[in-house]
Design a protein around this motif. Structure first.
Motif, PDB file in Angstrom:
ATOM      1  N   ALA A 375       0.828  -1.213   0.000  1.00  0.00           N
ATOM      2  CA  ALA A 375       0.000   0.000   0.000  1.00  0.00           C
ATOM      3  C   ALA A 375       0.859   1.258   0.000  1.00  0.00           C
ATOM      4  O   ALA A 375       0.565   2.242  -0.709  1.00  0.00           O
ATOM      5  CB  ALA A 375      -0.926  -0.016   1.211  1.00  0.00           C
ATOM      6  N   LEU A 376       1.971   1.244   0.795  1.00  0.00           N
ATOM      7  CA  LEU A 376       2.798   2.451   0.881  1.00  0.00           C
ATOM      8  C   LEU A 376       3.522   2.739  -0.438  1.00  0.00           C
ATOM      9  O   LEU A 376       3.608   3.899  -0.858  1.00  0.00           O
ATOM     10  CB  LEU A 376       3.816   2.294   2.014  1.00  0.00           C
ATOM     11  N   VAL A 377       4.053   1.683  -1.088  1.00  0.00           N
ATOM     12  CA  VAL A 377       4.735   1.908  -2.366  1.00  0.00           C
ATOM     13  C   VAL A 377       3.755   2.456  -3.396  1.00  0.00           C
ATOM     14  O   VAL A 377       4.061   3.386  -4.156  1.00  0.00           O
ATOM     15  CB  VAL A 377       5.377   0.599  -2.862  1.00  0.00           C
ATOM     16  N   ASN A 378       2.548   1.875  -3.429  1.00  0.00           N
ATOM     17  CA  ASN A 378       1.523   2.355  -4.352  1.00  0.00           C
ATOM     18  C   ASN A 378       1.205   3.827  -4.092  1.00  0.00           C
ATOM     19  O   ASN A 378       1.048   4.636  -5.031  1.00  0.00           O
ATOM     20  CB  ASN A 378       0.272   1.492  -4.183  1.00  0.00           C
ATOM     21  N   TYR A 379       1.154   4.209  -2.809  1.00  0.00           N
ATOM     22  CA  TYR A 379       0.853   5.597  -2.432  1.00  0.00           C
ATOM     23  C   TYR A 379       2.005   6.537  -2.812  1.00  0.00           C
ATOM     24  O   TYR A 379       1.793   7.606  -3.409  1.00  0.00           O
ATOM     25  CB  TYR A 379       0.584   5.667  -0.932  1.00  0.00           C
ATOM     26  N   TYR A 380       3.264   6.145  -2.472  1.00  0.00           N
ATOM     27  CA  TYR A 380       4.406   7.026  -2.736  1.00  0.00           C
ATOM     28  C   TYR A 380       4.657   7.201  -4.237  1.00  0.00           C
ATOM     29  O   TYR A 380       5.101   8.260  -4.679  1.00  0.00           O
ATOM     30  CB  TYR A 380       5.661   6.496  -2.049  1.00  0.00           C
ATOM     31  N   GLY A 382       2.229   7.308  -6.329  1.00  0.00           N
ATOM     32  CA  GLY A 382       1.169   8.230  -6.731  1.00  0.00           C
ATOM     33  C   GLY A 382       1.475   9.669  -6.392  1.00  0.00           C
ATOM     34  O   GLY A 382       1.071  10.591  -7.126  1.00  0.00           O
ATOM     35  N   ILE A 383       2.211   9.915  -5.277  1.00  0.00           N
ATOM     36  CA  ILE A 383       2.534  11.302  -4.893  1.00  0.00           C
ATOM     37  C   ILE A 383       3.963  11.680  -5.326  1.00  0.00           C
ATOM     38  O   ILE A 383       4.498  12.684  -4.866  1.00  0.00           O
ATOM     39  CB  ILE A 383       2.370  11.506  -3.373  1.00  0.00           C
ATOM     40  N   HIS A 384       4.582  10.832  -6.173  1.00  0.00           N
ATOM     41  CA  HIS A 384       5.879  11.135  -6.789  1.00  0.00           C
ATOM     42  C   HIS A 384       7.038  11.158  -5.794  1.00  0.00           C
ATOM     43  O   HIS A 384       8.039  11.842  -6.034  1.00  0.00           O
ATOM     44  CB  HIS A 384       5.832  12.462  -7.561  1.00  0.00           C
ATOM     45  N   GLN A 385       6.945  10.447  -4.681  1.00  0.00           N
ATOM     46  CA  GLN A 385       8.092  10.266  -3.787  1.00  0.00           C
ATOM     47  C   GLN A 385       8.772   8.952  -4.189  1.00  0.00           C
ATOM     48  O   GLN A 385       8.675   7.920  -3.524  1.00  0.00           O
ATOM     49  CB  GLN A 385       7.647  10.250  -2.326  1.00  0.00           C
ATOM     50  N   PHE A 386       9.529   9.025  -5.311  1.00  0.00           N
ATOM     51  CA  PHE A 386      10.014   7.811  -5.954  1.00  0.00           C
ATOM     52  C   PHE A 386      11.142   7.138  -5.163  1.00  0.00           C
ATOM     53  O   PHE A 386      11.275   5.911  -5.195  1.00  0.00           O
ATOM     54  CB  PHE A 386      10.469   8.130  -7.380  1.00  0.00           C
ATOM     55  N   ASN A 387      11.974   7.921  -4.478  1.00  0.00           N
ATOM     56  CA  ASN A 387      13.058   7.317  -3.709  1.00  0.00           C
ATOM     57  C   ASN A 387      12.522   6.439  -2.577  1.00  0.00           C
ATOM     58  O   ASN A 387      12.993   5.325  -2.345  1.00  0.00           O
ATOM     59  CB  ASN A 387      13.977   8.409  -3.143  1.00  0.00           C
ATOM     60  N   HIS A 390      11.024   3.375  -4.089  1.00  0.00           N
ATOM     61  CA  HIS A 390      12.069   2.447  -4.526  1.00  0.00           C
ATOM     62  C   HIS A 390      12.657   1.686  -3.339  1.00  0.00           C
ATOM     63  O   HIS A 390      12.888   0.457  -3.405  1.00  0.00           O
ATOM     64  CB  HIS A 390      13.169   3.235  -5.246  1.00  0.00           C
ATOM     65  N   GLN A 391      12.882   2.384  -2.233  1.00  0.00           N
ATOM     66  CA  GLN A 391      13.448   1.743  -1.046  1.00  0.00           C
ATOM     67  C   GLN A 391      12.518   0.648  -0.512  1.00  0.00           C
ATOM     68  O   GLN A 391      12.950  -0.467  -0.211  1.00  0.00           O
ATOM     69  CB  GLN A 391      13.681   2.807   0.036  1.00  0.00           C
ATOM     70  N   TYR A 392      11.222   0.950  -0.403  1.00  0.00           N
ATOM     71  CA  TYR A 392      10.271  -0.030   0.120  1.00  0.00           C
ATOM     72  C   TYR A 392      10.099  -1.195  -0.851  1.00  0.00           C
ATOM     73  O   TYR A 392       9.948  -2.352  -0.457  1.00  0.00           O
ATOM     74  CB  TYR A 392       8.926   0.639   0.371  1.00  0.00           C
ATOM     75  N   ALA A 393      10.131  -0.900  -2.171  1.00  0.00           N
ATOM     76  CA  ALA A 393       9.957  -1.965  -3.157  1.00  0.00           C
ATOM     77  C   ALA A 393      11.123  -2.940  -3.115  1.00  0.00           C
ATOM     78  O   ALA A 393      10.953  -4.151  -3.342  1.00  0.00           O
ATOM     79  CB  ALA A 393       9.814  -1.367  -4.553  1.00  0.00           C
ATOM     80  N   GLN A 394      12.349  -2.444  -2.817  1.00  0.00           N
ATOM     81  CA  GLN A 394      13.487  -3.345  -2.685  1.00  0.00           C
ATOM     82  C   GLN A 394      13.321  -4.282  -1.488  1.00  0.00           C
ATOM     83  O   GLN A 394      13.674  -5.463  -1.554  1.00  0.00           O
ATOM     84  CB  GLN A 394      14.775  -2.523  -2.532  1.00  0.00           C
ATOM     85  N   TYR A 417      10.403  -1.112 -11.293  1.00  0.00           N
ATOM     86  CA  TYR A 417      10.473  -0.621 -12.682  1.00  0.00           C
ATOM     87  C   TYR A 417       9.883   0.790 -12.784  1.00  0.00           C
ATOM     88  O   TYR A 417      10.478   1.702 -13.393  1.00  0.00           O
ATOM     89  CB  TYR A 417       9.747  -1.595 -13.598  1.00  0.00           C
ATOM     90  N   ARG A 418       8.731   1.002 -12.141  1.00  0.00           N
ATOM     91  CA  ARG A 418       8.086   2.313 -12.202  1.00  0.00           C
ATOM     92  C   ARG A 418       8.910   3.377 -11.480  1.00  0.00           C
ATOM     93  O   ARG A 418       9.055   4.518 -11.955  1.00  0.00           O
ATOM     94  CB  ARG A 418       6.684   2.232 -11.602  1.00  0.00           C
TER      95      ARG A 418
END
Length: 763
Positions: A375-380, A382-387, A390-394, A417-418
């Motif tokens: 949920a958090l990666v999907n949210y971040y 969406g609000i363009h906090q990509f770093n 990326h950290q949570y997705a790893q 990827y996104r």
């Protein structure tokens, strides 16, 4: 998601073989606890009673105390006789007691003692019971604890099998298969559950809906939608056959809905979820309603209806706010995903922050981190906090690689990827995209095979339905042709038949008349014979009934005479005693026997040898008690007794309670004039209330004596339990003793009857 499904199942399903302990009546249990040397059967009853008190819902001090007394009695017997088996049983019971009180250290100490004893004594069943108890000391929160539970359940199942205890063996295998799914090791779980199912069927267990439901969940996780659907439908069919309307039926419909979602049959999934939700609402099962709200919300999101998903999720959050951390994670994750799908990141920020707060308190291997990070990666993103995304997705990818969860791996690679694409890390984005496609293609192939299997089942079902309809249509056409042929043939045969029928009709009527007359004569003879036999039976029955009534009256007469003899012996003994306490004890015993003697006197003098007229009995008992004391004229009696008739089993306890209460009031309540009220009235459905009240000085300092303080108090409490009633004693402007108990005889009670003296303005 896999761990969530298993946890939900364990919360809501009931184990099929409920190995209930035999309930021991409290009076019998008290006798067993007082007995110096109980035999083997009585020791088993003590152990069974202790376990039953521990297994009661909640933690009541009275239940724990009773179970502790049973364990202490078993241990005392084992120490005195050197019987190691009962020492082990007492240690096993002590372990259950301390575990129920959350004293894990002491509980484990006792269970390990029990294990050592049962191993030494080679008691396979008791050792297996010990292993099942040991399992409860390990919660499935990590792999190490889960492996310990699996180890003990495996050993218990083997020992039960060697002892020939098939039902216990099947139950242990059932639990073992359930916990294998927590690893997750679905293949081993399926194997063990199928073994348990075969044994349950062998011992003819009918309520198999729980194990069918769990097998459906396991096959669903293995990607075998055909068998998943088969077993969940079997679970539903079995639950309906045995009339199961409990939470388990809610679980079955929820499982069916998740299988339909897996094969993209969303309408059927929604129908199943709604049925499950109706049951959860009826049973007020908050945990089930929260999980169902999440599943329904996911179904709406799959249909790209985030507004509908948010409506049901917010309603659930408002009406049934989640209490546990796990339920809060699932609720917040679902709502945040719905807001992200809707593009409303501003409202989703609150739930993102709450998930962040929860994430900081969770262990790194917590299974629920999957939902938090997703949920958090999907949210971040969406609000363009990509770093941050990326950290949570790893972290998600590392967890997915460790668990081998293909779906979670594909989701993690898609997020990476996104995020890398947005951060202009094109080389890394391309690598993650390739990983995502590889995982997604594998998932697609699995889903495709599932969908093909599901569609094949649907196609075969439709083909069978069409074949059946065609067959029915052919049968209908053949039937019509056969009816037409039969009609033509019948017309031809009918003409010839009519002629023959007319010739035979006259002869037939004559024969029928003769046969009818013979049958009527035989029937009349049979009726006369049966009437004579019936008269003889009635006469014999009346004679036996008269003899029985005479015998019963004679028995009551002799019981009354014997009680009178005992009372005379007590009076004689009293003449040779000088001790005041001994004389008081003899006099109280004489009053108690007179209370019982009056009952038997009423029974042999009455036409009804089974019931006592309580209004007459209580009146005579009060007269007797007044005659037994000097200076009793200063006390007035107000009797308010309804025209009630009780049998001996209830009238004897009532008489003894009246004897104790009135005697104590006469002796101790008054220093001068006073009044004693005796009331026996109906209060509620089939309930009688007995009240003995005085306006005397009451108990000193208002303290009510306990059962240990006097024999009278103990006797009244015991008699109230014998009536299956409740005893209440109050001391305020005198003493009021109230006993409420079920009224067994179904007779109309009109209104109270006023006897003896009435006192105005009392109290």
């Amino acid at each position: 998601m896999n761990r969530l499904l298993m946890l939900f199942y364990c919360m809501t399903s009931c184990l099929i073989p409920c190995l209930a302990q035999e309930k021991v009546p409290s009076a019998v249990l008290q006798q067993l606890l007082r007995k110096e040397r109980p035999d083997t059967a009585e020791l088993r009853m003590l152990f069974s009673a202790g376990v039953s008190y521990i297994n009661r819902p909640g933690i009541e001090p009275g239940d724990i105390d009773t179970a502790s007394m049973c364990a202490a009695k078993l241990l005392k017997y084992a120490v005195n006789t050197g019987h190691k088996l009962w020492e082990g049983k007492s240690n096993l019971l002590y372990s259950k007691i301390f575990r129920e009180q959350h004293d894990v250290v002491k509980g484990k100490e006792y269970i390990l003692k029990a294990e050592a004893i049962f191993k030494e004594q080679q008691q396979k069943e008791s050792l297996a019971d010990t292993y099942v108890e040991l399992c409860d000391y390990y919660q499935p929160v990590d792999v190490e604890s889960l492996n310990m539970k699996l180890k003990y359940y495996r050993e218990a199942a083997v020992l039960y099998g060697e002892s020939g205890l098939k039902l216990k063996q099947a139950d242990a295998l059932y639990r073992l298969g359930d916990y294998y799914s927590f690893l997750p090791d679905y293949n081993e779980s399926k194997k063990v559950l199928l073994q348990a199912l075969a044994i349950f069927k062998e011992v003819h267990v009918e309520e198999l809906q729980g194990i069918y439901n769990l097998l459906g969940a396991i096959y669903n996780q293995l990607g075998d939608s055909d068998n998943a659907l088969k077993y969940v439908l079997l679970s539903l069919k079995t639950a309906q056959a045995v009339g199961d309307s409990s939470t388990q039926l809610c679980t079955i419909y929820n499982r069916l809905g998740m299988i339909y979602i897996r094969v993209d049959d969303i309408p059927k999934a929604m129908q199943s979820f709604q049925r499950a939700r109706e049951i959860a609402l009826r049973l007020k099962d908050t945990a089930a309603m929260q999980i169902l709200a999440r599943n329904i919300g996911q179904a709406y999101q799959k249909m790209n209806k985030p507004a509908d998903a948010l409506k049901i999720l917010k309603e659930e959050e408002r009406n049934y706010p989640p209490k546990s951390q796990e339920n809060r994670i699932l609720m917040f994750e679902s709502i945040l995903n719905a807001y992200c799908l809707q593009g409303d990141f501003k409202r989703g920020a609150v739930y993102a922050q709450q998930l962040e707060d929860l994430r900081r308190t969770m262990y790194p291997d917590d299974a629920y981190l999957e939902y938090v990070y997703t949920a958090l990666v999907n949210y971040y993103l969406g609000i363009h906090q990509f770093n941050t995304a990326h950290q949570y997705a790893q972290v998600m990818l590392a967890v997915a690689s460790k668990s081998g969860n293909l779906s979670f791996r594909a989701k993690s690679c898609s997020f990476l990827y996104r995020a890398d694409s947005a951060l202009a890390n094109y080389k890394e984005a391309l690598d993650y995209y390739r990983m995502y496609k590889l995982a997604n293609d594998s998932l697609f192939n699995i889903a495709k095979m599932q969908k093909i299997g599901y569609l094949q089942v649907q196609f075969e079902t439709e083909q069978k339905d069409q074949a059946l309809m065609l067959k029915e249509r052919n049968i209908e056409l053949l039937t019509q042709e056969a009816q037409a042929a039969r009609f033509t043939r019948n017309v031809i045969i009918g003409g010839a038949g009519m002629l023959i029928a007319l010739l035979l009709l006259g002869y037939n009527r004559y024969q029928l008349k003769l046969s009818s007359n013979r049958q009527l004569k035989q029937q009349q003879d049979e009726i006369n014979r049966k009437n004579q036999s019936l008269q003889e039976l009635i006469s014999s029955q009346n004679k036996l009934l008269g003899e029985k009534e005479w015998l019963v009256k004679e028995i009551h007469h002799r019981v009354k005479n014997n009680l009178q003899i005992v009372m005379s012996l007590l009076n004689t003994q009293a003449a040779f005693l000088d001790d005041k306490d001994a004389l008081n004890a003899i006099r109280e015993s004489r009053y108690r026997m007179q209370a019982i003697s009056l009952i038997h006197q009423k029974l042999y003098q009455s036409d009804n040898v089974a019931l006592i007229d309580m209004s007459t009995y209580i009146n005579e008992l009060v007269v007797f008690l007044k005659d037994g004391f000097s200076d009793v004229n200063r006390i007035k009696f107000d009797l308010q007794i309804a025209p009630v008739k009780l049998d001996v089993s209830q009238s004897v306890p009532v008489g003894l309670i009246l004897n104790e209460a009135i005697t104590n009031a006469i002796k101790y309540a008054f220093t001068g004039n006073g009044t004693i009220i005796v009331s026996l009235q109906p209060t509620g459905n089939d309930v009688l209330t007995l009240v003995i009240a005085d306006n005397g000085k009451g108990f000193p300092d208002g303290e009510i004596p306990t059962q240990k303080d006097s024999m009278g108090m103990m006797l009244m409490h015991t008699l109230a339990e014998q009536l299956d009633g409740c005893l209440d004693i109050k001391s305020c402007s005198g003493v009021t003793i109230t006993v409420r108990f079920k009224y067994q005889e179904k007779e109309t009670i009109d209104k109270p009857v006023q006897l003896e003296e009435n006192v105005a303005d009392y109290m």
